[in-house]
Scaffold this motif. Sequence first.
Motif, PDB file in Angstrom:
ATOM      1  N   ALA A 113       0.828  -1.208   0.000  1.00 25.51           N
ATOM      2  CA  ALA A 113       0.000   0.000   0.000  1.00 25.51           C
ATOM      3  C   ALA A 113       0.860   1.254   0.000  1.00 25.51           C
ATOM      4  CB  ALA A 113      -0.941  -0.006   1.204  1.00 25.51           C
ATOM      5  N   ALA A 114       1.973   1.224   0.757  1.00 19.04           N
ATOM      6  CA  ALA A 114       2.878   2.368   0.785  1.00 19.04           C
ATOM      7  C   ALA A 114       3.479   2.606  -0.597  1.00 19.04           C
ATOM      8  CB  ALA A 114       3.988   2.136   1.812  1.00 19.04           C
ATOM      9  N   ALA A 115       3.819   1.532  -1.292  1.00 18.86           N
ATOM     10  CA  ALA A 115       4.337   1.660  -2.650  1.00 18.86           C
ATOM     11  C   ALA A 115       3.278   2.247  -3.580  1.00 18.86           C
ATOM     12  CB  ALA A 115       4.802   0.300  -3.166  1.00 18.86           C
ATOM     13  N   GLY A 116       2.045   1.777  -3.451  1.00 25.22           N
ATOM     14  CA  GLY A 116       0.963   2.303  -4.273  1.00 25.22           C
ATOM     15  C   GLY A 116       0.708   3.778  -4.018  1.00 25.22           C
ATOM     16  N   LEU A 117       0.766   4.171  -2.750  1.00 31.81           N
ATOM     17  CA  LEU A 117       0.585   5.577  -2.405  1.00 31.81           C
ATOM     18  C   LEU A 117       1.701   6.423  -3.005  1.00 31.81           C
ATOM     19  CD1 LEU A 117      -0.854   7.822  -0.834  1.00 31.81           C
ATOM     20  CD2 LEU A 117       0.498   7.174   1.174  1.00 31.81           C
ATOM     21  N   ALA A 118       2.927   5.919  -2.963  1.00 27.00           N
ATOM     22  CA  ALA A 118       4.054   6.646  -3.538  1.00 27.00           C
ATOM     23  C   ALA A 118       3.896   6.813  -5.045  1.00 27.00           C
ATOM     24  CB  ALA A 118       5.360   5.912  -3.223  1.00 27.00           C
ATOM     25  N   VAL A 119       3.415   5.771  -5.700  1.00 28.25           N
ATOM     26  CA  VAL A 119       3.199   5.828  -7.151  1.00 28.25           C
ATOM     27  C   VAL A 119       2.122   6.860  -7.486  1.00 28.25           C
ATOM     28  CG1 VAL A 119       2.291   4.535  -9.128  1.00 28.25           C
ATOM     29  CG2 VAL A 119       4.002   3.488  -7.627  1.00 28.25           C
ATOM     30  N   LEU A 120       0.988   6.792  -6.782  1.00 30.94           N
ATOM     31  CA  LEU A 120      -0.096   7.732  -7.038  1.00 30.94           C
ATOM     32  C   LEU A 120       0.328   9.164  -6.729  1.00 30.94           C
ATOM     33  CD1 LEU A 120      -2.995   5.603  -5.547  1.00 30.94           C
ATOM     34  CD2 LEU A 120      -2.814   6.321  -7.941  1.00 30.94           C
ATOM     35  N   GLY A 121       1.126   9.319  -5.663  1.00 30.93           N
ATOM     36  CA  GLY A 121       1.589  10.639  -5.287  1.00 30.93           C
ATOM     37  C   GLY A 121       2.495  11.276  -6.326  1.00 30.93           C
ATOM     38  N   ARG A 122       3.116  10.454  -7.159  1.00 31.01           N
ATOM     39  CA  ARG A 122       3.956  10.963  -8.257  1.00 31.01           C
ATOM     40  C   ARG A 122       3.156  11.196  -9.535  1.00 31.01           C
ATOM     41  NH1 ARG A 122       9.516   9.883  -7.601  1.00 31.01           N
ATOM     42  NH2 ARG A 122       9.994   9.925  -5.368  1.00 31.01           N
ATOM     43  N   GLY A 123       1.846  10.929  -9.478  1.00 35.11           N
ATOM     44  CA  GLY A 123       1.003  11.174 -10.639  1.00 35.11           C
ATOM     45  C   GLY A 123       0.866  10.009 -11.592  1.00 35.11           C
ATOM     46  N   PHE A 124       1.349   8.818 -11.175  1.00 29.79           N
ATOM     47  CA  PHE A 124       1.250   7.635 -12.028  1.00 29.79           C
ATOM     48  C   PHE A 124       0.066   6.774 -11.600  1.00 29.79           C
ATOM     49  CE2 PHE A 124       5.875   8.618 -11.783  1.00 29.79           C
ATOM     50  CZ  PHE A 124       6.046   9.020 -13.098  1.00 29.79           C
ATOM     51  N   ARG A 125      -0.332   5.854 -12.463  1.00 29.38           N
ATOM     52  CA  ARG A 125      -1.431   4.932 -12.161  1.00 29.38           C
ATOM     53  C   ARG A 125      -1.008   3.468 -12.309  1.00 29.38           C
ATOM     54  NH1 ARG A 125      -2.813   9.044 -10.441  1.00 29.38           N
ATOM     55  NH2 ARG A 125      -4.834  10.108 -10.586  1.00 29.38           N
ATOM     56  N   SER A 126       0.272   3.220 -12.493  1.00 29.98           N
ATOM     57  CA  SER A 126       0.782   1.869 -12.605  1.00 29.98           C
ATOM     58  C   SER A 126       2.170   1.829 -11.969  1.00 29.98           C
ATOM     59  CB  SER A 126       0.852   1.435 -14.085  1.00 29.98           C
ATOM     60  OG  SER A 126       1.757   2.258 -14.801  1.00 29.98           O
ATOM     61  N   PRO A 127       2.633   0.635 -11.555  1.00 29.00           N
ATOM     62  CA  PRO A 127       2.088  -0.706 -11.788  1.00 29.00           C
ATOM     63  C   PRO A 127       0.749  -0.933 -11.061  1.00 29.00           C
ATOM     64  CG  PRO A 127       4.400  -0.796 -11.085  1.00 29.00           C
ATOM     65  CD  PRO A 127       3.921   0.583 -10.837  1.00 29.00           C
ATOM     66  N   VAL A 128      -0.134  -1.598 -11.754  1.00 31.06           N
ATOM     67  CA  VAL A 128      -1.473  -1.832 -11.239  1.00 31.06           C
ATOM     68  C   VAL A 128      -1.448  -2.623  -9.940  1.00 31.06           C
ATOM     69  CG1 VAL A 128      -3.685  -2.936 -11.736  1.00 31.06           C
ATOM     70  CG2 VAL A 128      -2.493  -1.666 -13.530  1.00 31.06           C
ATOM     71  N   THR A 129      -0.487  -3.543  -9.793  1.00 36.90           N
ATOM     72  CA  THR A 129      -0.456  -4.386  -8.590  1.00 36.90           C
ATOM     73  C   THR A 129      -0.267  -3.565  -7.322  1.00 36.90           C
ATOM     74  OG1 THR A 129       1.883  -4.788  -9.090  1.00 36.90           O
ATOM     75  CG2 THR A 129       0.299  -6.526  -9.678  1.00 36.90           C
ATOM     76  N   VAL A 130       0.643  -2.594  -7.360  1.00 35.55           N
ATOM     77  CA  VAL A 130       0.880  -1.808  -6.146  1.00 35.55           C
ATOM     78  C   VAL A 130      -0.181  -0.729  -5.966  1.00 35.55           C
ATOM     79  CG1 VAL A 130       3.345  -2.284  -6.048  1.00 35.55           C
ATOM     80  CG2 VAL A 130       2.541  -0.293  -7.317  1.00 35.55           C
ATOM     81  N   VAL A 131      -0.639  -0.121  -7.047  1.00 34.45           N
ATOM     82  CA  VAL A 131      -1.703   0.864  -6.939  1.00 34.45           C
ATOM     83  C   VAL A 131      -2.972   0.199  -6.410  1.00 34.45           C
ATOM     84  CG1 VAL A 131      -3.215   2.402  -8.253  1.00 34.45           C
ATOM     85  CG2 VAL A 131      -0.762   2.393  -8.696  1.00 34.45           C
ATOM     86  N   GLY A 132      -3.252  -1.005  -6.901  1.00 37.80           N
ATOM     87  CA  GLY A 132      -4.420  -1.740  -6.424  1.00 37.80           C
ATOM     88  C   GLY A 132      -4.324  -2.089  -4.953  1.00 37.80           C
ATOM     89  N   ALA A 133      -3.109  -2.348  -4.479  1.00 40.42           N
ATOM     90  CA  ALA A 133      -2.918  -2.671  -3.059  1.00 40.42           C
ATOM     91  C   ALA A 133      -3.226  -1.472  -2.180  1.00 40.42           C
ATOM     92  CB  ALA A 133      -1.493  -3.140  -2.817  1.00 40.42           C
ATOM     93  N   TYR A 134      -2.939  -0.267  -2.660  1.00 38.09           N
ATOM     94  CA  TYR A 134      -3.307   0.929  -1.903  1.00 38.09           C
ATOM     95  C   TYR A 134      -4.823   1.136  -1.931  1.00 38.09           C
ATOM     96  CZ  TYR A 134      -4.342   5.778  -0.904  1.00 38.09           C
ATOM     97  OH  TYR A 134      -4.915   6.916  -0.390  1.00 38.09           O
ATOM     98  N   ARG A 135      -5.428   0.908  -3.086  1.00 40.72           N
ATOM     99  CA  ARG A 135      -6.861   1.162  -3.213  1.00 40.72           C
ATOM    100  C   ARG A 135      -7.699   0.206  -2.385  1.00 40.72           C
ATOM    101  NH1 ARG A 135      -6.420   1.870  -9.776  1.00 40.72           N
ATOM    102  NH2 ARG A 135      -6.150   4.148  -9.813  1.00 40.72           N
ATOM    103  N   VAL A 136      -7.328  -1.069  -2.388  1.00 39.41           N
ATOM    104  CA  VAL A 136      -8.100  -2.089  -1.664  1.00 39.41           C
ATOM    105  C   VAL A 136      -7.141  -2.999  -0.906  1.00 39.41           C
ATOM    106  CG1 VAL A 136      -9.767  -3.968  -1.814  1.00 39.41           C
ATOM    107  CG2 VAL A 136      -9.901  -2.058  -3.436  1.00 39.41           C
TER     108      VAL A 136
END
Length: 325
Positions: A181-204
């Motif tokens: 989830a922390a990785a997904g948050l970092a990705v989203l915080g940089r304005g990206f939407r992938s990798p889907v696996t880590v972004v998805g872990a932050y979302r759900v």
Amino acid sequence: MDGNRGASAHDRPETVGDIGEFGLIGRVTAGRTQPATTLLGPGDDAAVVAAADGRVVASTDVLVEGVHFRMDWSTPEHVGQKAIAVNMADIAAMGAVPTGLLVGLACPKTTDAAVAEGLAAGMWKEAVRAGAGLVGGDVVSADQIVISVTALGDLQGRAPVTRGGAMPGDVVAVAGRLGWAAAGLAVLGRGFRSPVTVVGAYRVPDPPYAAGPEAALAGATAMIDISDGLLADLGHIVEESNVAIDVRTDLVQVHQRLVEVASALGADARHWVLTGGEDHALAATFPEPAGVPEGWVTIGTVTRGSAVTVDGKPYEQPAGWQHWR
């Protein structure tokens, strides 16, 4: 004449204000089924949930738009799933099985009805996954979306596993994913939407619901839901049990995908694993290594003292998330 003059509600998306309180409740509960533990579900002044054990485990969490979720980062269904998951993880951390959920939803009257329905769909989806019933709740008007969930659970005759039972000589183990989830948050915080696996872990989040009761049956002496970060939450066991815990980084698993994402962002994947919140994995202590159930990974030991250390030393960075800090 102005072409917009006299426009009807049908010219814009339907809102919760158009449907009304009871219309929305009826819409999101119609046709839903309940588990056997729900003796009386939505529709009356209160629900009735079976408590054959004679005790009820209860936990409440509040999720606020802009703090715990963003609608430009997650779909309403994702947010609904997350709201339920974070609560049922607390039930599992007591060694209990989730049975019922009560949901409070506050939102502006201009909120699209599709958003509210999406939130409800996600809630039902996660509740069904864990075998629990969404048995009631309330909807009210507010300036932003706020979701409050109360989860109920059944100990099935077992003693609750608290934060206060760890003993020197115990081993520390975790079940579930860490750092994702922390990785997904970092990705989203940089304005990206992938990798889907880590972004998805932050979302759900993906809490290991069954691992909690399994740990209790295996004799876990203490247990906690990892919501704010592994080191931060182990600190609660340390405080309540009057012990120390040492985490060994050679035992902590760091998935290669996290390493790749961290490398791309100039971050530290191991830091995400040690301190990242919102994965809702479980951490527990067990009397001996042989007693750690399948699916749990041993990461450290309980000793005498009063601190959480990493490889025998204090961790020099923040150990996790705290509100108002």
